[in-house]
Scaffold this active site. Sequence first.
Site, PDB file in Angstrom:
ATOM      1  N   ARG A  47       0.694  -1.376  -0.015  1.00 45.37           N
ATOM      2  CA  ARG A  47      -0.079  -0.301  -0.442  1.00 45.37           C
ATOM      3  C   ARG A  47       0.710   1.475   0.065  1.00 45.37           C
ATOM      4  NH1 ARG A  47      -4.011   2.273   5.143  1.00 45.37           N
ATOM      5  NH2 ARG A  47      -5.335   3.430   2.947  1.00 45.37           N
ATOM      6  N   GLY A  55       4.507  12.266  -6.875  1.00 44.89           N
ATOM      7  CA  GLY A  55       5.030  11.075  -7.792  1.00 44.89           C
ATOM      8  C   GLY A  55       5.849  10.023  -7.015  1.00 44.89           C
ATOM      9  N   HIS A  89      -6.483  -4.558  -3.282  1.00 47.30           N
ATOM     10  CA  HIS A  89      -7.463  -4.996  -1.708  1.00 47.30           C
ATOM     11  C   HIS A  89      -7.520  -6.188  -1.618  1.00 47.30           C
ATOM     12  CE1 HIS A  89      -8.902  -1.184  -1.383  1.00 47.30           C
ATOM     13  NE2 HIS A  89      -7.309  -0.711  -1.469  1.00 47.30           N
ATOM     14  N   ASN A 121      -4.295   8.188   6.100  1.00 44.70           N
ATOM     15  CA  ASN A 121      -2.768   7.449   6.858  1.00 44.70           C
ATOM     16  C   ASN A 121      -2.673   6.912   7.859  1.00 44.70           C
ATOM     17  OD1 ASN A 121      -2.374   8.064   3.022  1.00 44.70           O
ATOM     18  ND2 ASN A 121      -0.493   9.859   3.422  1.00 44.70           N
ATOM     19  N   HIS A 126       0.655   4.933  -1.401  1.00 44.84           N
ATOM     20  CA  HIS A 126       0.650   6.330  -0.676  1.00 44.84           C
ATOM     21  C   HIS A 126       1.430   7.713  -1.101  1.00 44.84           C
ATOM     22  CE1 HIS A 126      -2.954   6.195   1.508  1.00 44.84           C
ATOM     23  NE2 HIS A 126      -3.518   4.325   0.526  1.00 44.84           N
TER      24      HIS A 126
HETATM   25  C1  HEM Z   1      -8.909   2.674  -5.403  1.00 41.44           C
HETATM   26  C2  HEM Z   1      -9.090   3.729  -4.477  1.00 41.44           C
HETATM   27  C3  HEM Z   1      -8.041   3.060  -3.244  1.00 41.44           C
HETATM   28  C4  HEM Z   1      -9.476   3.781  -2.115  1.00 41.44           C
HETATM   29  C5  HEM Z   1     -10.254   4.819  -1.737  1.00 41.44           C
HETATM   30  C6  HEM Z   1      -8.156   2.816  -1.726  1.00 41.44           C
HETATM   31  C7  HEM Z   1      -8.808   2.599   0.775  1.00 41.44           C
HETATM   32  C8  HEM Z   1      -7.865   2.386   1.862  1.00 41.44           C
HETATM   33  C9  HEM Z   1      -9.168   2.347   2.928  1.00 41.44           C
HETATM   34  C10 HEM Z   1      -9.150   2.727   2.475  1.00 41.44           C
HETATM   35  C11 HEM Z   1      -8.061   1.347   3.233  1.00 41.44           C
HETATM   36  C12 HEM Z   1      -8.110   0.752   4.795  1.00 41.44           C
HETATM   37  C13 HEM Z   1      -7.223   1.143   5.291  1.00 41.44           C
HETATM   38  C14 HEM Z   1      -7.732   1.578   6.782  1.00 41.44           C
HETATM   39  O1  HEM Z   1      -9.325   1.435   7.187  1.00 41.44           O
HETATM   40  O2  HEM Z   1      -7.275   1.371   7.877  1.00 41.44           O
HETATM   41  C15 HEM Z   1      -7.114   0.885   1.825  1.00 41.44           C
HETATM   42  C16 HEM Z   1      -5.882  -1.191   2.100  1.00 41.44           C
HETATM   43  C17 HEM Z   1      -5.028  -0.904   1.348  1.00 41.44           C
HETATM   44  N1  HEM Z   1      -4.946  -0.711  -0.296  1.00 41.44           N
HETATM   45 FE1  HEM Z   1      -6.283   0.727  -0.338  1.00 41.44          FE
HETATM   46  N2  HEM Z   1      -7.216   2.348  -2.075  1.00 41.44           N
HETATM   47  C18 HEM Z   1      -7.329   2.086  -2.898  1.00 41.44           C
HETATM   48  C19 HEM Z   1      -6.638   1.728  -4.131  1.00 41.44           C
HETATM   49  C20 HEM Z   1      -5.377   1.013  -3.520  1.00 41.44           C
HETATM   50  C21 HEM Z   1      -4.149   1.248  -4.099  1.00 41.44           C
HETATM   51  C22 HEM Z   1      -4.399   1.129  -5.981  1.00 41.44           C
HETATM   52  C23 HEM Z   1      -3.844   0.525  -3.351  1.00 41.44           C
HETATM   53  C24 HEM Z   1      -1.809  -0.672  -4.133  1.00 41.44           C
HETATM   54  C25 HEM Z   1      -1.924  -0.319  -5.479  1.00 41.44           C
HETATM   55  C26 HEM Z   1      -4.211  -0.327  -2.468  1.00 41.44           C
HETATM   56  C27 HEM Z   1      -3.384  -0.821  -1.869  1.00 41.44           C
HETATM   57  C28 HEM Z   1      -4.069  -0.896  -0.041  1.00 41.44           C
HETATM   58  C29 HEM Z   1      -3.690  -2.430   0.383  1.00 41.44           C
HETATM   59  C30 HEM Z   1      -2.537  -3.427   0.050  1.00 41.44           C
HETATM   60  C31 HEM Z   1      -4.508  -2.662   1.580  1.00 41.44           C
HETATM   61  C32 HEM Z   1      -3.793  -3.027   3.137  1.00 41.44           C
HETATM   62  C33 HEM Z   1      -3.582  -2.608   3.949  1.00 41.44           C
HETATM   63  C34 HEM Z   1      -3.069  -3.528   5.232  1.00 41.44           C
HETATM   64  O3  HEM Z   1      -3.827  -4.119   5.643  1.00 41.44           O
HETATM   65  O4  HEM Z   1      -2.428  -2.481   5.755  1.00 41.44           O
HETATM   66  N3  HEM Z   1      -5.272   0.526  -2.306  1.00 41.44           N
HETATM   67  N4  HEM Z   1      -7.311   0.866   0.938  1.00 41.44           N
END
Ligand code: HEM
Length: 351
Positions: A74, A84, A205, A106, A78
Amino acid sequence: MSQFLPFLPSSMFSFLLLLLPLLSPPAAAMPPPGAAQLRPGFYAETCPEAERILRGVMWRAMLREPRSAASVMRLQFHDCFVNGCDGSVLLDDTPTMRGEKLALSNINSLRSFEVIDEAKAALERACPGVVSCADIVVIAARDAVSLSGGPDWEVKLGRLDSLWASQEDADSIMPSPRANATSLIQLFRRFNLSIVDLVALSGSHSIGDGRCFSVNFRLHHQYAPGTPIPDMDPAFRRRIELLCPDDGDGNVTAGLDATPFRFDNQYFKDLVGLRGFLNSDETLFSGDRQTREVVERFSDDQAGFFSAFVEGMVKMGDLQSGRPGEVRRNCRMVNAHSHPRSQLPSSLLAA
Ligand code: HEM
Ligand SMILES: *[C@@H]1O[C@H](CO)[C@@H](O)[C@H](O)[C@H]1NC(C)=O
Ligand SMILES: *[C@@H]1O[C@H](CO)[C@@H](O)[C@H](O)[C@H]1NC(C)=O
Ligand SMILES: *[C@@H]1O[C@H](CO)[C@@H](O)[C@H](O)[C@H]1NC(C)=O
């Protein structure tokens, strides 16, 4: 040059303009504007063991804590979306700089910074001052996916680390879990990422967890009380509501798909079954005809998902600010001699 302009919210832009008269040395002494030339094997001569060392660090981190794969991966998203891929997300706050770590998307959420620290320490022992933190993030993200059963690929390297981070930029750019498909399509378009890229990258995800905090609005407030959530399976809703009552602990977590430690296309199967956790996930199925077609395709074609995901990660890894940078010795702070405000982007001066 125009490449970095979309990254700058206008407030940041005018702030930088205010500083222009304070600048020395003049533009001519600045490093040439524009992006570094990224390429595979960038460290082949200067740090030939770098990628082997990093894979070991990622592997050991996952043995300690399996979720760290998701958390590290993730970080690339970010980092790269905010000015960039420049390691800006790794900078700790200072008395004069509010960095990205406390931004809304974050705070209490982004994690596994210690894995990057460990990686950096190992590389500083092997080849001091050579491998940038921004490249470490991109390599570690690739390794995290690969070690979780996902695709493996060659990464382009040669990024520099930023001298600056901005909470404001992160807050104005990073998408909300409440986002709808239309706004996500628009956001990704700003970075030249297509609808297929958006859906494939959201497939990240497939691993990792989300907090109740990120789903509470969807569960309890997005729709009238006592009415169905139109794009959530009722049995799935009951499970999530038990975990995430309205007045519950927002830090409790749930898997973002049914197999949160395995990088696979289960995420897309879950979306088709209306078992997506975040609104921003399920909306890719329910909120737009074009994204829905891609979700359906990936739910049925894991190899197709993998290759689109790799393409998206490489494109996302190409995002650069064009600002001057350095190879940080410690990913959490700029090197002692580099004072961020004396080094504004040369492309700004030309603008
Ligand atoms: C499309 C728009 C995206 C949104 C709105 C989004 C939003 C989120 C949110 C809200 C969470 C949970 C955070 C929490 O509750 O603490 C999350 C987790 C995560 N996101 Fe996204 N995300 C997006 C795209 C991406 C992209 C492009 C990647 C990587 C290429 C990514 C990788 C991850 C990963 C791996 C997690 C789990 C992290 C963990 O378990 O620590 N996300 N994301
Ligand atoms: C997107 O692509 C256009 C056309 O190739 C280019 O001019 C622009 O700088 C790119 N933007 C980003 C953010 O990479
Ligand atoms: C999507 O979200 C944007 C931004 O929050 C909002 O302005 C727009 O009305 C929403 N679109 C739909 C179709 O709900
Ligand atoms: C989660 O935990 C942090 C740190 O322990 C705390 O400051 C924060 O308020 C909690 N967040 C939620 C949404 O409950």
